[in-house]
Write a protein that holds these residues in place. Structure first.
Motif, mmCIF file in Angstrom:
data_model
loop_
_atom_site.group_PDB
_atom_site.id
_atom_site.type_symbol
_atom_site.label_atom_id
_atom_site.label_comp_id
_atom_site.label_asym_id
_atom_site.label_seq_id
_atom_site.Cartn_x
_atom_site.Cartn_y
_atom_site.Cartn_z
ATOM 1 N N LEU A 152 0.892 -1.241 -0.022
ATOM 2 C CA LEU A 152 -0.133 -0.028 0.037
ATOM 3 C C LEU A 152 0.759 1.166 -0.046
ATOM 4 O O LEU A 152 0.511 2.219 -0.630
ATOM 5 N N VAL A 153 2.114 1.233 0.916
ATOM 6 C CA VAL A 153 2.580 2.318 0.961
ATOM 7 C C VAL A 153 4.233 1.896 0.833
ATOM 8 O O VAL A 153 4.451 0.854 1.531
ATOM 9 N N ARG A 154 4.963 2.447 -0.028
ATOM 10 C CA ARG A 154 6.577 2.106 0.140
ATOM 11 C C ARG A 154 7.439 3.437 0.221
ATOM 12 O O ARG A 154 7.262 4.548 -0.448
ATOM 13 N N ASP A 155 8.247 3.539 1.247
ATOM 14 C CA ASP A 155 9.009 4.487 1.668
ATOM 15 C C ASP A 155 8.021 5.747 1.774
ATOM 16 O O ASP A 155 8.596 6.852 1.329
ATOM 17 N N GLY A 156 6.885 5.707 2.353
ATOM 18 C CA GLY A 156 6.183 6.868 2.744
ATOM 19 C C GLY A 156 5.196 7.553 1.705
ATOM 20 O O GLY A 156 4.405 8.333 1.646
ATOM 21 N N GLU A 157 5.163 6.659 0.429
ATOM 22 C CA GLU A 157 4.473 6.995 -0.763
ATOM 23 C C GLU A 157 3.370 5.898 -1.076
ATOM 24 O O GLU A 157 3.791 4.859 -1.083
ATOM 25 N N ALA A 185 3.797 12.474 10.016
ATOM 26 C CA ALA A 185 3.812 13.286 8.544
ATOM 27 C C ALA A 185 5.097 12.925 7.673
ATOM 28 O O ALA A 185 5.190 13.057 6.518
ATOM 29 N N ASP A 186 6.209 12.961 8.377
ATOM 30 C CA ASP A 186 7.480 12.603 7.811
ATOM 31 C C ASP A 186 8.092 11.136 7.764
ATOM 32 O O ASP A 186 9.135 10.794 7.283
ATOM 33 N N ALA A 187 7.211 10.191 8.418
ATOM 34 C CA ALA A 187 7.797 8.996 8.365
ATOM 35 C C ALA A 187 7.786 8.127 6.964
ATOM 36 O O ALA A 187 6.751 8.507 6.114
ATOM 37 N N ARG A 188 8.977 7.605 6.694
ATOM 38 C CA ARG A 188 8.997 6.798 5.368
ATOM 39 C C ARG A 188 8.556 5.455 5.436
ATOM 40 O O ARG A 188 9.433 4.593 5.468
ATOM 41 N N MET A 189 7.432 5.157 5.743
ATOM 42 C CA MET A 189 6.961 3.887 6.154
ATOM 43 C C MET A 189 6.636 2.922 5.005
ATOM 44 O O MET A 189 6.541 3.309 3.816
ATOM 45 N N ASP A 190 6.586 1.706 5.299
ATOM 46 C CA ASP A 190 6.326 0.788 4.427
ATOM 47 C C ASP A 190 5.166 -0.097 4.918
ATOM 48 O O ASP A 190 5.265 -0.324 6.042
ATOM 49 N N VAL A 191 3.854 0.107 4.293
ATOM 50 C CA VAL A 191 2.922 -0.679 4.776
ATOM 51 C C VAL A 191 2.231 -1.507 3.763
ATOM 52 O O VAL A 191 2.332 -1.352 2.587
ATOM 53 N N VAL A 192 1.994 -2.734 4.218
ATOM 54 C CA VAL A 192 1.708 -3.894 3.443
ATOM 55 C C VAL A 192 0.221 -4.640 3.900
ATOM 56 O O VAL A 192 0.142 -4.592 5.089
ATOM 57 N N GLU A 193 -0.508 -4.945 2.958
ATOM 58 C CA GLU A 193 -1.773 -5.564 3.341
ATOM 59 C C GLU A 193 -1.854 -7.051 2.503
ATOM 60 O O GLU A 193 -1.636 -7.096 1.614
ATOM 61 N N VAL A 194 -2.209 -7.985 3.577
ATOM 62 C CA VAL A 194 -2.558 -9.153 3.004
ATOM 63 C C VAL A 194 -4.104 -9.294 3.094
ATOM 64 O O VAL A 194 -4.737 -9.077 4.012
ATOM 65 N N ARG A 195 -4.778 -9.479 2.001
ATOM 66 C CA ARG A 195 -6.050 -9.423 1.865
ATOM 67 C C ARG A 195 -6.643 -10.706 0.945
ATOM 68 O O ARG A 195 -6.109 -11.378 0.374
ATOM 69 N N LEU A 196 -7.776 -11.235 1.686
ATOM 70 C CA LEU A 196 -8.166 -12.461 1.284
ATOM 71 C C LEU A 196 -9.779 -12.403 1.310
ATOM 72 O O LEU A 196 -10.602 -11.781 2.272
ATOM 73 N N PRO A 197 -10.788 -13.368 0.575
ATOM 74 C CA PRO A 197 -12.157 -13.286 0.913
ATOM 75 C C PRO A 197 -12.187 -14.097 2.127
ATOM 76 O O PRO A 197 -11.527 -15.089 2.557
ATOM 77 N N MET A 198 -13.621 -13.651 2.742
ATOM 78 C CA MET A 198 -13.763 -14.507 4.261
ATOM 79 C C MET A 198 -15.206 -14.408 4.102
ATOM 80 O O MET A 198 -15.938 -13.415 3.845
ATOM 81 N N ASP A 199 -15.872 -15.350 4.991
ATOM 82 C CA ASP A 199 -17.453 -15.519 5.219
ATOM 83 C C ASP A 199 -17.358 -14.737 6.276
ATOM 84 O O ASP A 199 -17.916 -15.110 7.566
ATOM 85 N N VAL A 200 -17.429 -13.259 6.231
ATOM 86 C CA VAL A 200 -17.613 -12.476 7.202
ATOM 87 C C VAL A 200 -19.298 -12.109 7.517
ATOM 88 O O VAL A 200 -19.943 -11.726 6.798
ATOM 89 N N PRO A 201 -19.735 -12.478 8.727
ATOM 90 C CA PRO A 201 -21.168 -12.354 8.959
ATOM 91 C C PRO A 201 -21.659 -11.071 9.301
ATOM 92 O O PRO A 201 -20.752 -10.142 9.822
ATOM 93 N N SER A 202 -22.362 -10.449 8.429
ATOM 94 C CA SER A 202 -23.090 -9.102 8.559
ATOM 95 C C SER A 202 -23.987 -8.980 9.767
ATOM 96 O O SER A 202 -24.862 -9.926 9.904
ATOM 97 N N VAL A 203 -24.139 -7.782 10.511
ATOM 98 C CA VAL A 203 -24.867 -7.674 11.569
ATOM 99 C C VAL A 203 -26.389 -7.553 11.059
ATOM 100 O O VAL A 203 -27.110 -7.491 11.927
#
Length: 246
Positions: A152-157, A185-203
């Motif tokens: 999602l984010v590499r080196d803050g971008e 505001a100045d952090a050069r973060m790396d953000v990764v997401e692992v995403r998958l389908p799931m049987d999430v029950p709706s309320v």
């Protein structure tokens, strides 16, 4: 403490709310918290329309740690394809496995120890809330074939579209007891997401039979590990979900 953000018509059962004002001006806001809610479309977008039960591998229902292990294998392959370097790969798979296990095969003592090892204060958990959340999600089927790793984010971008830009409604749950950089505001973060389908029950009993769950981690050079801090549910405008807290 946990924070839930809604985009736009998803609601949370039993919200635990806390506002981190400093986040409001962070340029990476779309990946960490909600942007301004938009008016939900009356019909699902193309990606929302695809959120059907056919995304799920029914053999993973009630699979416990066997399902977690299978998902970890898929995550390892997907992470390599996403360009996660070898130094960080094993820990990303471990961090994802811990979060998925807590979601679909919750064990408070095991999961709390894993969270503390990644920086959550030992007193940062509400046991009763965690156990209720574990019971709510226990044994849910997942979709192994559609598991993906997104940078999602590499080196803050920002390097990927937000869920709203993709066409989903997005609910995020943030645990602000995990550490974050002092200067976001100045952090050069790396953000990764692992995403998958799931049987999430709706309320509200609505939904298309599946949602996507995204587990988001940022890389901490100081501890040489991935820190979980946001979980996201990508769904459609008809369904209402409860957040999955990191």
């Amino acid at each position: 403490m946990a924070r839930f953000s809604i985009q736009p018509r998803m609601v949370v059962a039993g919200v635990v709310a806390a506002a981190g004002i400093f986040l409001a001006f962070w340029r990476l806001w779309p990946y960490l918290e909600s942007s301004k809610p938009r008016v939900a479309p009356s019909t699902p977008s193309p990606v929302q329309a695809d959120l059907g039960p056919e995304l799920l591998d029914r053999s993973t229902r009630d699979g416990g740690m066997t399902t977690v292990s299978l998902a970890a294998e898929r995550a390892r392959s997907a992470a390599r394809n996403a360009g996660i370097n070898a130094r960080r790969l094993d820990d990303l798979v471990a961090a994802f496995s811990e979060q998925l296990a807590a979601t679909i095969d919750g064990d408070y003592e095991r999961d709390h120890a894993a969270r503390v090892a990644r920086g959550l204060p030992a007193e940062g958990d509400d046991r009763a809330f965690r156990e209720k959340m574990a019971d709510w999600m226990r044994g849910r089927a997942i979709g192994l074939e559609k598991l993906e790793v997104r940078v999602l984010v590499r080196d803050g971008e920002a390097t990927a579209r937000s869920g709203l830009e993709e066409g989903y409604d997005v609910l995020t749950a943030t645990n602000q007891n995990y550490p974050l950089p002092d200067d976001l505001a100045d952090a050069r973060m790396d953000v990764v997401e692992v995403r998958l389908p799931m049987d999430v029950p709706s309320v509200n009993g609505k939904g298309r039979g599946a949602a996507l769950v995204g587990y988001r981690f940022w890389w901490d050079d100081a501890t040489n590990q991935w820190i979980p801090f946001v979980n996201a549910i990508y769904g459609d405008p008809e369904a209402a979900y409860g957040g999955i807290v990191p």
